[in-house]
Design a protein around this motif. Structure first.
Motif, PDB file in Angstrom:
ATOM      1  N   GLY A  45       0.887  -1.272   0.051  1.00 17.50           N
ATOM      2  CA  GLY A  45      -0.081  -0.023  -0.062  1.00 17.50           C
ATOM      3  C   GLY A  45       0.810   1.364  -0.156  1.00 17.50           C
ATOM      4  N   LYS A  46       2.051   1.296   0.330  1.00 15.56           N
ATOM      5  CA  LYS A  46       2.924   2.535   0.463  1.00 15.56           C
ATOM      6  C   LYS A  46       4.035   2.445  -0.886  1.00 15.56           C
ATOM      7  N   LEU A  47       3.846   1.415  -1.839  1.00 14.36           N
ATOM      8  CA  LEU A  47       4.810   1.424  -2.729  1.00 14.36           C
ATOM      9  C   LEU A  47       4.768   2.416  -3.708  1.00 14.36           C
ATOM     10  N   VAL A  99      12.701  -3.559 -15.182  1.00 12.68           N
ATOM     11  CA  VAL A  99      13.330  -3.677 -16.568  1.00 12.68           C
ATOM     12  C   VAL A  99      13.636  -5.103 -17.175  1.00 12.68           C
ATOM     13  N   ALA A 100      13.348  -5.200 -18.338  1.00 17.46           N
ATOM     14  CA  ALA A 100      13.501  -6.768 -19.003  1.00 17.46           C
ATOM     15  C   ALA A 100      13.130  -7.850 -18.294  1.00 17.46           C
ATOM     16  N   CYS A 101      11.898  -7.703 -17.800  1.00 13.58           N
ATOM     17  CA  CYS A 101      11.224  -8.785 -17.105  1.00 13.58           C
ATOM     18  C   CYS A 101      10.334  -9.585 -18.193  1.00 13.58           C
ATOM     19  N   SER A 102      11.095 -10.488 -18.819  1.00  8.58           N
ATOM     20  CA  SER A 102      10.302 -10.669 -20.021  1.00  8.58           C
ATOM     21  C   SER A 102       9.271 -11.720 -19.800  1.00  8.58           C
ATOM     22  N   CYS A 103       8.957 -12.184 -18.356  1.00 14.26           N
ATOM     23  CA  CYS A 103       7.741 -13.058 -18.125  1.00 14.26           C
ATOM     24  C   CYS A 103       6.493 -12.134 -17.813  1.00 14.26           C
ATOM     25  N   ILE A 104       6.731 -10.961 -17.800  1.00 13.36           N
ATOM     26  CA  ILE A 104       5.603 -10.125 -17.245  1.00 13.36           C
ATOM     27  C   ILE A 104       4.881  -9.367 -18.696  1.00 13.36           C
ATOM     28  N   ASP A 105       3.716  -9.489 -18.536  1.00 19.47           N
ATOM     29  CA  ASP A 105       2.901  -9.130 -19.601  1.00 19.47           C
ATOM     30  C   ASP A 105       1.766  -8.287 -19.104  1.00 19.47           C
ATOM     31  N   ASP A 106       0.778  -7.948 -20.109  1.00 20.89           N
ATOM     32  CA  ASP A 106      -0.382  -7.154 -19.763  1.00 20.89           C
ATOM     33  C   ASP A 106      -1.380  -7.439 -18.805  1.00 20.89           C
ATOM     34  N   GLU A 107      -1.554  -8.788 -18.538  1.00 22.97           N
ATOM     35  CA  GLU A 107      -2.264  -9.474 -17.583  1.00 22.97           C
ATOM     36  C   GLU A 107      -1.601  -9.087 -16.142  1.00 22.97           C
ATOM     37  N   GLY A 108      -0.250  -9.187 -16.083  1.00 23.64           N
ATOM     38  CA  GLY A 108       0.132  -8.694 -14.710  1.00 23.64           C
ATOM     39  C   GLY A 108       0.041  -7.221 -14.389  1.00 23.64           C
ATOM     40  N   LEU A 109       0.395  -6.325 -15.441  1.00 26.23           N
ATOM     41  CA  LEU A 109       0.054  -4.874 -15.346  1.00 26.23           C
ATOM     42  C   LEU A 109      -1.322  -4.529 -14.680  1.00 26.23           C
ATOM     43  N   GLU A 110      -2.237  -5.536 -15.336  1.00 30.49           N
ATOM     44  CA  GLU A 110      -3.768  -5.204 -14.971  1.00 30.49           C
ATOM     45  C   GLU A 110      -3.964  -5.794 -13.487  1.00 30.49           C
ATOM     46  N   LEU A 111      -3.269  -6.927 -12.999  1.00 30.13           N
ATOM     47  CA  LEU A 111      -3.248  -7.406 -11.750  1.00 30.13           C
ATOM     48  C   LEU A 111      -2.630  -5.948 -10.913  1.00 30.13           C
ATOM     49  N   LEU A 112      -1.502  -5.572 -11.253  1.00 29.32           N
ATOM     50  CA  LEU A 112      -1.170  -4.492 -10.583  1.00 29.32           C
ATOM     51  C   LEU A 112      -2.014  -3.323 -10.281  1.00 29.32           C
ATOM     52  N   ASN A 167      -3.368   2.593  -4.920  1.00 28.11           N
ATOM     53  CA  ASN A 167      -3.351   3.579  -5.929  1.00 28.11           C
ATOM     54  C   ASN A 167      -2.121   4.681  -5.415  1.00 28.11           C
ATOM     55  N   SER A 168      -1.109   3.885  -5.282  1.00 28.96           N
ATOM     56  CA  SER A 168       0.228   4.548  -4.378  1.00 28.96           C
ATOM     57  C   SER A 168       1.655   5.043  -5.526  1.00 28.96           C
ATOM     58  N   LEU A 169       1.380   3.995  -6.473  1.00 27.88           N
ATOM     59  CA  LEU A 169       2.659   4.104  -7.561  1.00 27.88           C
ATOM     60  C   LEU A 169       2.832   5.473  -8.163  1.00 27.88           C
ATOM     61  N   GLN A 170       4.038   5.945  -8.045  1.00 35.31           N
ATOM     62  CA  GLN A 170       4.299   7.399  -8.593  1.00 35.31           C
ATOM     63  C   GLN A 170       5.264   6.965  -9.842  1.00 35.31           C
ATOM     64  N   THR A 171       6.320   6.039  -9.831  1.00 38.62           N
ATOM     65  CA  THR A 171       7.165   5.781 -10.768  1.00 38.62           C
ATOM     66  C   THR A 171       7.185   4.459 -11.309  1.00 38.62           C
ATOM     67  N   VAL A 172       6.790   3.781 -12.364  1.00 33.05           N
ATOM     68  CA  VAL A 172       7.090   2.852 -12.880  1.00 33.05           C
ATOM     69  C   VAL A 172       8.053   2.587 -14.089  1.00 33.05           C
ATOM     70  N   ASP A 173       8.846   1.456 -14.333  1.00 29.00           N
ATOM     71  CA  ASP A 173       9.744   1.504 -15.333  1.00 29.00           C
ATOM     72  C   ASP A 173       9.648  -0.139 -15.859  1.00 29.00           C
ATOM     73  N   VAL A 174       9.013  -0.088 -17.452  1.00 28.99           N
ATOM     74  CA  VAL A 174       8.817  -1.456 -17.704  1.00 28.99           C
ATOM     75  C   VAL A 174       9.679  -1.530 -18.965  1.00 28.99           C
ATOM     76  N   SER A 175      10.730  -0.626 -19.144  1.00 25.99           N
ATOM     77  CA  SER A 175      11.640  -0.793 -20.230  1.00 25.99           C
ATOM     78  C   SER A 175      12.125  -2.281 -20.715  1.00 25.99           C
ATOM     79  N   HIS A 208      -4.748   3.249 -15.281  1.00 27.31           N
ATOM     80  CA  HIS A 208      -6.094   3.577 -14.753  1.00 27.31           C
ATOM     81  C   HIS A 208      -6.256   3.179 -13.352  1.00 27.31           C
ATOM     82  N   GLY A 209      -5.490   2.381 -12.869  1.00 29.17           N
ATOM     83  CA  GLY A 209      -5.417   1.988 -11.503  1.00 29.17           C
ATOM     84  C   GLY A 209      -4.532   2.738 -10.673  1.00 29.17           C
TER      85      GLY A 209
END
Length: 658
Positions: free
Chosen positions: A230-232, A238-251, A256-264, A279-280
């Motif tokens: 809740g405080k993240l 970066v380069a987490c090749s096993c993560i996809d759109d489904e994972g981002l939807e779960l996230l 609603n605390s995230l301020q910085t996200v890096d999916v490069s 959206h989340g």
């Protein structure tokens, strides 16, 4: 001593009456000194200032292990301890240094201290009950036992384990259970960590605000676990090749605390997944999506517009863009201060016009390899983004002095500009000389740059700290003379392949007291005379590259051995040095950690063997010909590796001179 030290009365007779001041006031005096050499000068001329520093000093960077016990006793108020450059540091020396102590140290950096293991860490944790932050990154031999030792520091809030390749789910579990107040954690490249370890971490460390899991083989399950933090605020994957759109939807379904996200470089993430994430998390401030998106959908752009008030950084490197896309970004994200469009095909003057017309707050603009832009784009940036500080234009070959003139005129805060491979000439540097705040200037592969251009820069860019002249082969000794006359604060200088430079030029460079990194690759006309000038004058030198400097011989090595005492990284491949010179060098430079010595054809097997033995385990990285692997004694190679030295073998034949 600098002018600051002189003004504060630390030199000569000026220190006589300073003892009447309280230790607190003297401590405030010392805080005004920015240069380490000024602190040293004050200690030498005034016992009062020496006592004040002992009571007041908060940070220490140790370069050798031998004086470490004395230093820790001499400065009881230390809060920060940097041992990343401490040559030969191992368990025994670290444990001996802190034995029986009750230190107030809160932050410790052990990055690349490969000789330190779990025993040393246990002793450190026991001696530092107020320990809050530890950096163990790039200690490639560190594993679960080291992680368990750090887990005993219950008050730990920050931990970096980047490239600690032996850390597994078990080690991460120890940290999670032992350090429940952890707020920042980085486990980049710890590829033995799986979803199981991340799940336990998320359950135990509820205070986490920053998490870096880049280059791990974790999947969407990890993002589901992370979503409950809740405080993240910062998440890098970066380069987490096993993560996809489904994972981002779960996230997106979490707090609603995230301020910085890096999916490069997350190859399976699309703009649809990023739309779900936004959206989340509609308070995002920084979004890094470099080299992962192939196209941008309208859904993503619509969601991006909801971040209009908060988003300040957007990186879309490697994306195929259009004028309409840049216009939409400009309309939806008009509070951007940084935009990354490096290697984005389709970036044109028209697109830049649409972007900057609305994003007037931009301070960093990366247009690397956007080779369709012209001077018109620079004019538009200058007219609309007058607060720009960093402009990256590498390989933008259609720009010239006309566009740069308007940038220099309208953007007085410009601190960094990259013109690598832009083909600019001296005329382009004349307007840039107006930029008195310039700190970083990159001119690599601009072969038309000559002494005249350097004279322009030196006339008004006195704050310059980094200059790249890679393959600017029209530059001569006279240009270096002009440069050092006006740019005395240079710390990083690249002169590789500037083949007109001789010892005379290096003699000029010897006046750069703050120089730390110097690259002289393929300067065939320099000899030990020039290297001696560098070694004597540039006392702050940390890294030196002499590869393919065929005229550098033992005389240069002897000068480095005597004067370049802070040198940590050295390349002498293809130099005409002998085993005697190499042995003297390695025995004298106590801070040296990384040496590249490929094709030293004048050095015999015995010379290599003797030189490497005298390092006494100080080296952390070593580069040699693979042919030496079979002729050097196995006992020597085992000793090097047991001390944490990583050897890179180059697969080329051995060559010896008779």
């Amino acid at each position: 001593m600098s002018r600051e030290g002189q003004r504060l009365g630390c030199g000569g007779a000026g220190g006589i009456g300073i003892g009447v001041l309280s230790l607190d006031m003297l401590g405030q005096v010392l805080d005004r000194l920015r240069e380490p050499r000024d602190h040293k000068a004050c200690r030498l001329v005034s016992h009062a200032l020496e006592r004040a520093e002992a009571a007041h000093r908060r940070a220490l960077r140790a370069l050798r292990r031998e004086p470490l016990p004395r230093l820790l006793r001499a400065f009881p108020a230390l809060e920060q301890l940097d041992l990343s450059a401490c040559a030969s540091l191992d368990d025994a020396s670290l444990a001996a240094a802190v034995a029986g102590a009750d230190l107030g140290i809160r932050r410790v950096c052990l990055a690349r201290a490969s000789g330190v293991g779990w025993r040393g860490l246990e002793a450190l944790v026991a001696a530092c009950p107020r320990l809050e932050a530890v950096d163990l990154s790039h200690c490639v031999g560190a594993g679960d036992r080291e992680a368990a030792a750090l887990a005993a520091a219950a008050g730990l809030r920050e931990l970096r384990l980047d490239k600690c390749l032996g850390v597994t789910d078990m080690g991460l579990a120890k940290v999670a259970v032992g350090c429940p107040r952890l707020e920042k954690l980085s486990v980049k490249w710890c590829r033995e960590i799986s979803d199981i370890g991340v799940d336990l971490l998320a359950k135990k460390c509820r205070e986490l605000r920053s998490l870096d899991i880049s280059y791990l083989q974790v999947g969407n399950g990890s993002l589901k676990s992370i979503s409950y933090l809740g405080k993240l605020e910062e998440l890098a994957m970066v380069a987490c090749s096993c993560i996809d759109d489904e994972g981002l939807e779960l996230l997106s379904k979490g707090s609603n605390s995230l301020q910085t996200v890096d999916v490069s470089r997350c190859d399976h993430v699309t703009s649809q997944g990023l739309a779900s994430l936004i959206h989340g998390h509609n308070f995002l401030q920084k979004l890094h999506a470099a080299d992962c998106l192939h196209e941008i959908g309208q859904c993503f752009l619509s969601k991006l517009a909801t971040l209009k008030e908060t988003l300040t950084v957007l990186k879309l490197d490697g994306l195929e863009v259009s004028v309409s896309l840049l216009e939409a970004i400009g309309e939806g994200c008009d509070n951007l201060v940084e935009i990354g469009l490096s290697k984005c095909s389709g970036v044109t003057d028209e697109g830049i016009s649409s972007l900057v017309a609305r994003c007037s707050h931009l301070r960093t603009i990366d247009l690397t390899c956007c080779n369709l832009i012209t001077n018109n784009a620079l004019d538009l940036i200058a007219d609309n983004c007058k607060m720009v500080e960093c402009l990256r234009l590498e390989s933008c070959s259609l720009i010239n002095e006309k566009g740069l003139d308007w940038i220099a005129t309208c953007c007085p805060n410009l601190k960094e500009i990259d013109l690598t491979d832009c083909g600019v000439n001296d005329a382009a540097l004349q307007p840039l000389a107006k930029c008195s705040e310039l700190l970083i200037l990159k001119l690599g592969l601009c072969s038309s740059i000559s002494d005249k251009g350097l004279a322009f820069i030196s006339s008004n860019c006195g704050k310059l700290v980094e200059l790249d002249l890679y393959r600017c082969n029209s530059v001569t000794d006279d240009g270096l003379a002009a440069l050092v006359n006006g740019c005395k604060k240079i710390k990083l200088l690249n002169l590789c392949y500037c083949n007109k430079i001789t010892d005379g030029g290096l003699i000029h460079l010897g006046s750069l007291e703050e120089l730390t990194n110097l690259e002289l690759r393929c300067l065939a006309r320099i000899t030990g005379i020039g290297i001696s000038s560098i070694a004597i004058g540039c006392k702050s030198l940390i890294e030196l590259d002499l590869k393919h400097c065929y005229s550098v011989d033992d005389a240069g090595l002897w000068a480095l051995a005597r004067y370049a005492l802070n040198l940590r990284q050295l390349t002498i491949s293809y130099c005409q040095v002998t085993g005697l010179g190499l042995c003297h060098l390695l025995s004298s430079l106590r801070s040296l950690q990384d040496i590249k010595m490929v094709h030293l054809s004048w050095v015999s097997i015995e010379g290599f063997e003797m030189a490497l033995r005298v390092t006494c385990g100080r080296l952390k990285k070593l580069k040699m010909l693979s042919g030496l692997k079979t002729v050097l004694s196995p006992e020597l190679l085992q000793m090097l590796q047991s001390c944490g030295c990583r050897i890179r073998w180059v697969n080329k034949p051995l060559v010896y001179k008779d």
